[in-house]
Design an enzyme around this catalytic site. Structure first.
Site, PDB file in Angstrom:
ATOM      1  N   ARG A 138     -91.421  62.180 -39.674  1.00  0.00           N
ATOM      2  CA  ARG A 138     -92.590  61.738 -40.436  1.00  0.00           C
ATOM      3  C   ARG A 138     -93.899  62.093 -39.760  1.00  0.00           C
ATOM      4  NH1 ARG A 138     -92.473  55.872 -41.236  1.00  0.00           N
ATOM      5  NH2 ARG A 138     -90.992  55.766 -39.525  1.00  0.00           N
TER       6      ARG A 138
ATOM      7  N   TYR B 143    -114.013  42.266 -33.181  1.00  0.00           N
ATOM      8  CA  TYR B 143    -113.973  41.182 -32.220  1.00  0.00           C
ATOM      9  C   TYR B 143    -113.240  41.714 -30.997  1.00  0.00           C
ATOM     10  CZ  TYR B 143    -112.311  36.865 -30.053  1.00  0.00           C
ATOM     11  OH  TYR B 143    -112.021  35.861 -29.178  1.00  0.00           O
TER      12      TYR B 143
ATOM     13  N   CYS C 259    -101.328  50.242 -36.931  1.00  0.00           N
ATOM     14  CA  CYS C 259    -101.697  49.226 -37.911  1.00  0.00           C
ATOM     15  C   CYS C 259    -102.866  48.404 -37.368  1.00  0.00           C
ATOM     16  CB  CYS C 259    -100.496  48.332 -38.219  1.00  0.00           C
ATOM     17  SG  CYS C 259    -100.053  47.189 -36.885  1.00  0.00           S
TER      18      CYS C 259
ATOM     19  N   CYS D  64    -102.102  46.343 -34.182  1.00  0.00           N
ATOM     20  CA  CYS D  64    -102.021  47.198 -32.996  1.00  0.00           C
ATOM     21  C   CYS D  64    -103.395  47.705 -32.583  1.00  0.00           C
ATOM     22  CB  CYS D  64    -101.086  48.373 -33.242  1.00  0.00           C
ATOM     23  SG  CYS D  64     -99.347  47.872 -33.306  1.00  0.00           S
TER      24      CYS D  64
ATOM     25  N   CYS E   4     -94.506  46.363 -33.231  1.00  0.00           N
ATOM     26  CA  CYS E   4     -94.637  47.802 -33.436  1.00  0.00           C
ATOM     27  C   CYS E   4     -94.404  48.525 -32.117  1.00  0.00           C
ATOM     28  CB  CYS E   4     -96.039  48.131 -33.946  1.00  0.00           C
ATOM     29  SG  CYS E   4     -96.446  47.397 -35.535  1.00  0.00           S
TER      30      CYS E   4
ATOM     31  N   TRP F 229    -111.500  40.466 -27.799  1.00  0.00           N
ATOM     32  CA  TRP F 229    -110.966  39.287 -27.143  1.00  0.00           C
ATOM     33  C   TRP F 229    -111.355  39.271 -25.672  1.00  0.00           C
ATOM     34  CZ3 TRP F 229    -106.577  39.194 -23.673  1.00  0.00           C
ATOM     35  CH2 TRP F 229    -106.142  37.913 -23.365  1.00  0.00           C
TER      36      TRP F 229
ATOM     37  N   GLU G 167     -96.315  50.520 -30.525  1.00  0.00           N
ATOM     38  CA  GLU G 167     -97.473  50.466 -29.635  1.00  0.00           C
ATOM     39  C   GLU G 167     -97.486  49.181 -28.817  1.00  0.00           C
ATOM     40  OE1 GLU G 167     -98.995  52.648 -33.398  1.00  0.00           O
ATOM     41  OE2 GLU G 167     -97.553  51.061 -32.917  1.00  0.00           O
TER      42      GLU G 167
END
Length: 137
Positions: free
Chosen positions: A84, A127, A90, A93, A56, A129, A58
């Site tokens: 748009r 979560y 998403c 991301c 994506c 990381w 991002e």
């Protein structure tokens, strides 16, 4: 509970929209992203669509920012081609943005309902990381 930040970076939205309008052509590049660095610079990128799940905009932006020596993003927005408008990140991301920039602000919403929220609000009870990285210091 979502934390809405009153100031919406309209210059950032315009930068992403300009890239979407001028650089997104055909089905391979349909989204543009723009982010403001801590020092005020704006970094832009486009997605690389591929049926195998290309990155994506991002995610491409995270790499483009690093290539320019930018490791501290303040705010990010994604905009779709063909006018748009603002498109929220998403799930993949959201997780990557949270891991790289846990204090990041994300512009979401449509039309006159565009607002800025913290990335942590887009991925509650997530979560992280980075929390599991060992400090070599």
């Amino acid at each position: 509970m979502t934390t809405q930040i009153q100031d919406v970076d309209h210059e950032l939205i315009q930068a992403a929209a300009d890239v979407a309008r001028t650089r997104c052509r055909g089905d391979n590049h349909t989204m543009a992203a723009a982010a403001r660095a801590g020092d005020g610079r704006i970094v832009t990128a486009v997605n690389a669509y591929h049926f195998t799940g290309g990155p994506c905009a991002e995610l491409v932006l995270i790499g483009a920012a690093a290539a320019q020596g930018v490791y501290d993003l303040d705010t990010i927005v994604a905009v779709g081609d063909r006018d748009r408008g603002v498109v929220p990140p998403c799930g993949r991301c959201r997780q990557a943005l949270l891991d790289y920039f846990p204090d990041l602000k994300v512009i979401v919403g449509e039309g006159d309902r565009v607002r800025t929220v913290l990335v942590t609000d887009l991925l509650p009870a997530s979560y992280v990381w980075a929390d599991h990285q060992i400090d070599a210091g």
